[in-house]
Design an enzyme around this catalytic site. Structure first.
Site, PDB file in Angstrom:
ATOM      1  N   CYS A 238       0.870  -1.184   0.000  1.00 60.44           N
ATOM      2  CA  CYS A 238       0.000   0.000   0.000  1.00 60.44           C
ATOM      3  C   CYS A 238       0.907   1.234   0.000  1.00 60.44           C
ATOM      4  O   CYS A 238       2.071   1.141  -0.410  1.00 60.44           O
ATOM      5  CB  CYS A 238      -0.976  -0.032   1.180  1.00 60.44           C
ATOM      6  SG  CYS A 238      -0.214  -0.043   2.812  1.00 60.44           S
TER       7      CYS A 238
ATOM      8  N   ASN B 161       2.235   1.464   4.383  1.00 56.87           N
ATOM      9  CA  ASN B 161       2.537   0.193   5.064  1.00 56.87           C
ATOM     10  C   ASN B 161       2.290   0.269   6.569  1.00 56.87           C
ATOM     11  O   ASN B 161       2.993  -0.329   7.361  1.00 56.87           O
ATOM     12  CB  ASN B 161       3.988  -0.256   4.780  1.00 56.87           C
ATOM     13  CG  ASN B 161       4.313  -1.689   5.208  1.00 56.87           C
ATOM     14  OD1 ASN B 161       5.442  -1.980   5.608  1.00 56.87           O
ATOM     15  ND2 ASN B 161       3.366  -2.577   5.147  1.00 56.87           N
TER      16      ASN B 161
ATOM     17  N   CYS C 278      -1.419   0.739   7.396  1.00 57.79           N
ATOM     18  CA  CYS C 278      -2.868   0.462   7.497  1.00 57.79           C
ATOM     19  C   CYS C 278      -3.252  -0.782   6.694  1.00 57.79           C
ATOM     20  O   CYS C 278      -3.410  -1.862   7.252  1.00 57.79           O
ATOM     21  CB  CYS C 278      -3.690   1.667   7.035  1.00 57.79           C
ATOM     22  SG  CYS C 278      -3.390   3.170   7.994  1.00 57.79           S
ATOM     23  N   ARG C 279      -3.423  -0.624   5.378  1.00 58.59           N
ATOM     24  CA  ARG C 279      -4.018  -1.706   4.591  1.00 58.59           C
ATOM     25  C   ARG C 279      -3.116  -2.920   4.410  1.00 58.59           C
ATOM     26  O   ARG C 279      -3.548  -4.060   4.589  1.00 58.59           O
ATOM     27  CB  ARG C 279      -4.439  -1.169   3.216  1.00 58.59           C
ATOM     28  CG  ARG C 279      -5.552  -0.158   3.316  1.00 58.59           C
ATOM     29  CD  ARG C 279      -5.690   0.632   2.037  1.00 58.59           C
ATOM     30  NE  ARG C 279      -4.547   1.506   1.808  1.00 58.59           N
ATOM     31  CZ  ARG C 279      -4.325   2.206   0.715  1.00 58.59           C
ATOM     32  NH1 ARG C 279      -5.173   2.116  -0.278  1.00 58.59           N
ATOM     33  NH2 ARG C 279      -3.267   2.989   0.607  1.00 58.59           N
ATOM     34  N   SER C 280      -1.851  -2.706   4.011  1.00 56.22           N
ATOM     35  CA  SER C 280      -1.026  -3.890   3.702  1.00 56.22           C
ATOM     36  C   SER C 280      -0.650  -4.704   4.947  1.00 56.22           C
ATOM     37  O   SER C 280      -0.662  -5.933   4.866  1.00 56.22           O
ATOM     38  CB  SER C 280       0.197  -3.531   2.841  1.00 56.22           C
ATOM     39  OG  SER C 280       1.048  -2.636   3.477  1.00 56.22           O
TER      40      SER C 280
ATOM     41  N   ASP D   4      -8.182   3.602   1.196  1.00 57.31           N
ATOM     42  CA  ASP D   4      -7.259   4.106   2.216  1.00 57.31           C
ATOM     43  C   ASP D   4      -8.051   4.654   3.412  1.00 57.31           C
ATOM     44  O   ASP D   4      -8.817   5.599   3.262  1.00 57.31           O
ATOM     45  CB  ASP D   4      -6.431   5.226   1.560  1.00 57.31           C
ATOM     46  CG  ASP D   4      -5.382   5.777   2.493  1.00 57.31           C
ATOM     47  OD1 ASP D   4      -5.350   5.370   3.675  1.00 57.31           O
ATOM     48  OD2 ASP D   4      -4.595   6.619   2.036  1.00 57.31           O
TER      49      ASP D   4
END
Ligand code: 4NP
Length: 157
Positions: free
Chosen positions: A11, A14, A16-18, A128
């Site tokens: 993401c 690195n 939050c999402r990934s 995001d």
């Protein structure tokens, strides 16, 4: 012996999402007793948060599902592009950024929008949540878990 399947989630930051996706896939793979068959990591296209733990809101959403995140943020490297079998990005900006790092079609073919593995065939994007509030982080956690199931299905495991 068969080589491990190497999966890298990508993401922007690195945090939050990934890392959420890394935790979700590791958790599913663990439940299926397939940990030995996978190498799973995450990184960001930026180095904005180098060395940081995931965002506290990301960690809280994961903890609610029994997933403890300890990953430290790191920036994507050119070595990653060669090393990993699957480069799973969260949105179109990530997709463009990673694509722009290589002209090698063998590498480009490894880049997938992770959201394409969701079960409801909705938009293939993991949005995001960084500038949003806690419910957005819960939604991300649910979505990356759903996409992880779809990805394992795609792999045939
Ligand atoms: P991520 O979210 O890409 O899912 O880790 C973000 C984290 C940090 C920032 C943007 C997005 N930032 O601008 O610092």
């Amino acid at each position: 012996m068969k080589e491990k399947t190497k999966v890298l989630f990508i993401c922007l930051g690195n945090i939050c999402r990934s890392p959420a996706a890394e935790g979700a896939l590791k958790n599913l793979v663990h439940q299926k007793k397939l940990t030995h068959s996978f190498e799973i990591d995450s990184c960001g296209t930026s180095g904005y948060h180098d060395g940081d733990l995931p965002d506290p809101r990301t960690r809280k959403a994961a903890e609610k599902r029994g997933i403890h995140l300890t990953h430290k943020s790191r920036k994507l490297t050119t070595n990653d592009l060669n090393y990993f079998d699957y480069l799973l990005v969260m949105d179109e900006n990530n997709f463009k950024d990673v694509m722009s790092l290589t002209r090698d079609t063998k590498i480009q073919e490894k880049i997938f929008l992770f959201g394409q593995f969701r079960s409801d065939k909705g938009e293939p994007i993991v949005p995001d949540p960084y500038y949003k509030t806690e419910p957005a982080f819960d939604k991300v956690q649910d979505l990356v878990e759903d996409c992880s199931r779809g990805f394992l299905n795609f792999l045939g495991v």
